[in-house]
Each structure stands twice: as C-alpha cells, then as structure tokens.
Design a protein around this motif. Structure first.
Motif, PDB file in Angstrom:
ATOM      1  N   LEU A 195      -3.407  11.784  -0.580  1.00  0.00           N
ATOM      2  CA  LEU A 195      -4.610  11.007  -0.880  1.00  0.00           C
ATOM      3  C   LEU A 195      -5.105  10.279   0.355  1.00  0.00           C
ATOM      4  O   LEU A 195      -4.324   9.652   1.071  1.00  0.00           O
ATOM      5  CB  LEU A 195      -4.317   9.966  -1.961  1.00  0.00           C
ATOM      6  CG  LEU A 195      -3.950  10.459  -3.351  1.00  0.00           C
ATOM      7  CD1 LEU A 195      -3.734   9.276  -4.271  1.00  0.00           C
ATOM      8  CD2 LEU A 195      -5.035  11.347  -3.899  1.00  0.00           C
ATOM      9  N   ALA A 196      -6.410  10.337   0.581  1.00  0.00           N
ATOM     10  CA  ALA A 196      -7.071   9.499   1.580  1.00  0.00           C
ATOM     11  C   ALA A 196      -7.670   8.341   0.790  1.00  0.00           C
ATOM     12  O   ALA A 196      -8.649   8.509   0.075  1.00  0.00           O
ATOM     13  CB  ALA A 196      -8.155  10.274   2.315  1.00  0.00           C
ATOM     14  N   VAL A 197      -7.056   7.176   0.891  1.00  0.00           N
ATOM     15  CA  VAL A 197      -7.427   6.022   0.078  1.00  0.00           C
ATOM     16  C   VAL A 197      -8.410   5.155   0.868  1.00  0.00           C
ATOM     17  O   VAL A 197      -8.029   4.545   1.875  1.00  0.00           O
ATOM     18  CB  VAL A 197      -6.184   5.191  -0.305  1.00  0.00           C
ATOM     19  CG1 VAL A 197      -6.565   4.041  -1.202  1.00  0.00           C
ATOM     20  CG2 VAL A 197      -5.146   6.073  -0.964  1.00  0.00           C
ATOM     21  N   PRO A 198      -9.675   5.088   0.437  1.00  0.00           N
ATOM     22  CA  PRO A 198     -10.649   4.287   1.183  1.00  0.00           C
ATOM     23  C   PRO A 198     -10.418   2.790   1.012  1.00  0.00           C
ATOM     24  O   PRO A 198      -9.828   2.342   0.024  1.00  0.00           O
ATOM     25  CB  PRO A 198     -11.990   4.704   0.589  1.00  0.00           C
ATOM     26  CG  PRO A 198     -11.681   5.294  -0.723  1.00  0.00           C
ATOM     27  CD  PRO A 198     -10.271   5.795  -0.680  1.00  0.00           C
ATOM     28  N   ARG A 199     -10.895   2.046   1.978  1.00  0.00           N
ATOM     29  CA  ARG A 199     -10.809   0.587   1.962  1.00  0.00           C
ATOM     30  C   ARG A 199     -11.446   0.043   0.682  1.00  0.00           C
ATOM     31  O   ARG A 199     -12.472   0.513   0.234  1.00  0.00           O
ATOM     32  CB  ARG A 199     -11.551   0.020   3.173  1.00  0.00           C
ATOM     33  CG  ARG A 199     -11.538  -1.483   3.270  1.00  0.00           C
ATOM     34  CD  ARG A 199     -12.439  -1.980   4.387  1.00  0.00           C
ATOM     35  NE  ARG A 199     -12.106  -1.427   5.679  1.00  0.00           N
ATOM     36  CZ  ARG A 199     -11.277  -2.007   6.550  1.00  0.00           C
ATOM     37  NH1 ARG A 199     -10.708  -3.144   6.261  1.00  0.00           N
ATOM     38  NH2 ARG A 199     -11.027  -1.435   7.712  1.00  0.00           N
ATOM     39  N   GLY A 200     -10.783  -0.943   0.081  1.00  0.00           N
ATOM     40  CA  GLY A 200     -11.316  -1.596  -1.109  1.00  0.00           C
ATOM     41  C   GLY A 200     -10.885  -0.989  -2.428  1.00  0.00           C
ATOM     42  O   GLY A 200     -11.201  -1.520  -3.486  1.00  0.00           O
ATOM     43  N   THR A 201     -10.176   0.131  -2.408  1.00  0.00           N
ATOM     44  CA  THR A 201      -9.710   0.750  -3.645  1.00  0.00           C
ATOM     45  C   THR A 201      -8.624  -0.130  -4.268  1.00  0.00           C
ATOM     46  O   THR A 201      -7.743  -0.622  -3.578  1.00  0.00           O
ATOM     47  CB  THR A 201      -9.128   2.148  -3.360  1.00  0.00           C
ATOM     48  OG1 THR A 201     -10.100   2.921  -2.663  1.00  0.00           O
ATOM     49  CG2 THR A 201      -8.746   2.852  -4.653  1.00  0.00           C
ATOM     50  N   ALA A 202      -8.706  -0.348  -5.564  1.00  0.00           N
ATOM     51  CA  ALA A 202      -7.723  -1.180  -6.265  1.00  0.00           C
ATOM     52  C   ALA A 202      -6.350  -0.502  -6.228  1.00  0.00           C
ATOM     53  O   ALA A 202      -6.250   0.719  -6.368  1.00  0.00           O
ATOM     54  CB  ALA A 202      -8.155  -1.417  -7.700  1.00  0.00           C
ATOM     55  N   ALA A 203      -5.314  -1.305  -6.049  1.00  0.00           N
ATOM     56  CA  ALA A 203      -3.955  -0.773  -5.967  1.00  0.00           C
ATOM     57  C   ALA A 203      -3.557  -0.071  -7.260  1.00  0.00           C
ATOM     58  O   ALA A 203      -2.836   0.931  -7.234  1.00  0.00           O
ATOM     59  CB  ALA A 203      -2.968  -1.885  -5.645  1.00  0.00           C
ATOM     60  N   GLY A 204      -4.028  -0.549  -8.402  1.00  0.00           N
ATOM     61  CA  GLY A 204      -3.737   0.102  -9.675  1.00  0.00           C
ATOM     62  C   GLY A 204      -4.330   1.498  -9.759  1.00  0.00           C
ATOM     63  O   GLY A 204      -3.706   2.419 -10.289  1.00  0.00           O
ATOM     64  N   ASP A 205      -5.535   1.660  -9.215  1.00  0.00           N
ATOM     65  CA  ASP A 205      -6.166   2.984  -9.203  1.00  0.00           C
ATOM     66  C   ASP A 205      -5.397   3.937  -8.291  1.00  0.00           C
ATOM     67  O   ASP A 205      -5.210   5.105  -8.611  1.00  0.00           O
ATOM     68  CB  ASP A 205      -7.616   2.881  -8.732  1.00  0.00           C
ATOM     69  CG  ASP A 205      -8.494   2.112  -9.703  1.00  0.00           C
ATOM     70  OD1 ASP A 205      -8.089   1.947 -10.879  1.00  0.00           O
ATOM     71  OD2 ASP A 205      -9.579   1.664  -9.282  1.00  0.00           O
TER      72      ASP A 205
END
Length: 149
Positions: free
Chosen positions: A109-119
């Motif tokens: 996964l490339a997790v963008p800035r601001g994504t909730a940790a739960g998501d």
C-alpha cells in the motif's frame, strides 16, 4: 571460546497477531508526520496507537499494562500488531508511505498523508481493524429520487 556457541534457541512469548512493515525512507521524507488525529504522527506510531485504542475499546485490561510499561520493546511485544520499519522498499510514492502487511505480502500500500490509521489498518487486513467495503465493491450512494440525481 565462550559458552554462547551451545546456547539453545528459545521462544519469547508475544501477543502479536499481525506484522506490518513500513518504509523508513518514506517516513523520513514525510516531514511532520502526516498521520494520527492531529496529523503530526508517523504512520508506524499512528498504527500502534490505533491498535492500543482498539484494545481499550474492546474492554481488554492489557492496554493499561501496555501503557504503563516504559520500555519500547516490552510495550511493542504486548500490542496485537507489530509495526516495524524497514530500509527503502524501492517504490517511492510522492507524499505517501509504503506499507506491507505480513498477512498479505502480495499487497503493498502507498498510504497518502492524512489517511486515518483505522482505514490503513483495515486495508492491511489487521485483526483489530473494522473492515470497510472492498475496493472493487460497488460504492453505496444515495438513490436518486424522481427528480433525478
């Protein structure tokens, strides 16, 4: 020679159910973190905090013991997820962090800035996360009335 040569392999008990690998270079590039409730935490720490919060919400008494421990290694051993940083994964997305779940090593996964940790936890398939709709599933949108959309 010392007696270390004949030491047996030993088991160390841990409550860990899942393992997540996070790219250290991506974390370093994200100045100011970008995750967590205030947007100032690193992804690895935000995931550990989300795991701790989920355990508290489940009514487990272990989080109080985990929070009371001062040593990082002891504390991490009692969390349901082990979040480890690894050297560069050689995929460098802009303004995002690469993460890999041990349960799903074929899905990076490339997790963008601001994504909730739960998501993020749900997309990684972690046991403590609530499961959102699958990415390929049809989105649930309000139905259009007789006036149109």
């Amino acid at each position: 020679m010392s007696g270390r040569k004949n030491r047996p392999v030993r088991d160390i008990p841990a409550a860990t159910q899942d393992v997540v690998l996070v790219c250290r270079k991506c974390l370093k590039k994200m100045k100011g973190g970008g995750f967590g409730p205030a947007g100032d935490e690193r992804l690895d720490r935000a995931l550990e905090a989300a795991a701790l919060a989920a355990a508290v919400a489940a009514g487990n008494d272990r989080p109080q013991r985990v929070a009371a421990l001062r040593g990082k290694a002891r504390r991490r051993r009692l969390l349901p997820v082990l979040v480890g940083t690894v050297a560069c994964l050689k995929i460098c997305p802009k303004d995002a962090v690469m993460a890999i779940s041990g349960a799903q090593p074929g899905q990076w996964l490339a997790v963008p800035r601001g994504t909730a940790a739960g998501d993020v936890a749900a997309r990684l398939g972690l046991a403590f996360a609530t499961r959102p709709a699958e990415p390929g599933a049809p989105a649930t949108t309000p139905q259009a009335g007789p006036d149109g959309p």
